[in-house]
Design a protein around this motif. Structure first.
Motif, short mmCIF file in Angstrom:
data_model
loop_
_atom_site.label_atom_id
_atom_site.label_comp_id
_atom_site.label_asym_id
_atom_site.label_seq_id
_atom_site.Cartn_x
_atom_site.Cartn_y
_atom_site.Cartn_z
N TRP A 227 56.12 58.46 57.34
CA TRP A 227 56.27 58.02 58.72
C TRP A 227 56.70 56.57 58.84
N GLY A 228 56.91 55.89 57.71
CA GLY A 228 57.41 54.53 57.74
C GLY A 228 56.36 53.43 57.75
N PHE A 229 55.12 53.75 57.40
CA PHE A 229 54.09 52.72 57.32
C PHE A 229 54.33 51.84 56.10
N ASP A 230 53.98 50.57 56.22
CA ASP A 230 54.05 49.65 55.08
C ASP A 230 53.03 50.08 54.03
N GLU B 258 56.65 53.25 69.83
CA GLU B 258 55.56 52.27 69.74
C GLU B 258 54.39 52.77 68.90
N LEU B 259 54.35 54.05 68.62
CA LEU B 259 53.18 54.66 67.99
C LEU B 259 52.86 54.08 66.62
N ILE B 260 53.87 53.82 65.80
CA ILE B 260 53.59 53.28 64.46
C ILE B 260 52.95 51.90 64.55
N ASN B 261 53.39 51.08 65.49
CA ASN B 261 52.79 49.75 65.65
C ASN B 261 51.36 49.84 66.15
N VAL B 262 51.12 50.74 67.09
CA VAL B 262 49.77 50.94 67.63
C VAL B 262 48.85 51.45 66.52
N CYS B 263 49.32 52.41 65.74
CA CYS B 263 48.50 52.97 64.66
C CYS B 263 48.27 51.96 63.54
N THR B 264 49.27 51.13 63.27
CA THR B 264 49.09 50.06 62.28
C THR B 264 47.97 49.13 62.73
N SER B 265 47.98 48.76 63.99
CA SER B 265 46.92 47.90 64.52
C SER B 265 45.55 48.56 64.41
N LEU B 266 45.49 49.85 64.67
CA LEU B 266 44.22 50.57 64.56
C LEU B 266 43.70 50.58 63.13
N GLU C 14 51.01 48.32 52.40
CA GLU C 14 49.73 47.64 52.64
C GLU C 14 48.85 48.44 53.62
N ILE C 15 49.45 49.01 54.63
CA ILE C 15 48.70 49.78 55.63
C ILE C 15 48.25 51.11 55.03
N ILE C 16 49.11 51.74 54.25
CA ILE C 16 48.74 53.00 53.60
C ILE C 16 47.55 52.77 52.66
N GLU C 17 47.59 51.69 51.91
CA GLU C 17 46.48 51.38 50.99
C GLU C 17 45.19 51.08 51.76
N GLU C 18 45.31 50.35 52.87
CA GLU C 18 44.13 50.07 53.70
C GLU C 18 43.56 51.37 54.26
N ALA C 19 44.44 52.27 54.70
CA ALA C 19 43.99 53.57 55.22
C ALA C 19 43.24 54.34 54.14
N LYS C 20 43.75 54.33 52.92
CA LYS C 20 43.08 55.03 51.81
C LYS C 20 41.71 54.42 51.53
N LEU C 21 41.64 53.09 51.53
CA LEU C 21 40.37 52.41 51.28
C LEU C 21 39.34 52.77 52.35
N ARG C 22 39.79 52.77 53.60
CA ARG C 22 38.88 53.10 54.70
C ARG C 22 38.44 54.56 54.63
N SER C 23 39.37 55.44 54.36
CA SER C 23 39.03 56.86 54.26
C SER C 23 37.99 57.07 53.16
#
Length: 112
Positions: free
Chosen positions: A83-86, A41-49, A88-97
């Protein structure tokens, strides 16, 4: 600027975030509660975060007091594809970082 921790799994990344946060005096209680799920479940939880506006607001506030705060986004932006993130999520993480770096006026972490 600090060196980004090397992590080999999403679970390890979550543990490093908690370890860093506690070491600088920030207690990530809510984060620890949210990520205390099984590994499937961790990838889904982290995606939501990574997509959460509430989490974004909480991190902004924390960064003002703790500028060396390691975030989930810092690690997902670098290692997320392993880790299998989409994308879109990787790009959002980079933008936020990057936004977190702008808040405190400097780059907080480097991979090397």
């Amino acid at each position: 600027m600090e060196k980004l921790p090397e992590v080999n799994s999403l679970r390890n990344a979550v543990q490093e975030v908690v370890k860093n946060n506690k070491s600088i005096g920030y207690n990530p209680t809510r984060f620890m509660q949210i990520v205390s799920v099984n590994d499937k479940e961790l990838i889904n939880v982290c995606t939501s975060l990574v997509k959460s506006q509430d989490a974004l607001s909480a991190i902004f506030d924390a960064l003002l007091k703790y500028p060396n705060l390691l975030t989930l986004e810092d690690l997902v932006g670098v290692y997320g594809d392993q880790w299998g993130f989409d994308t879109e999520i990787i790009e959002e993480a980079k933008l936020r970082s990057n936004a977190y770096d702008e808040i405190i006026g400097r780059k907080r972490f480097t991979k090397s």
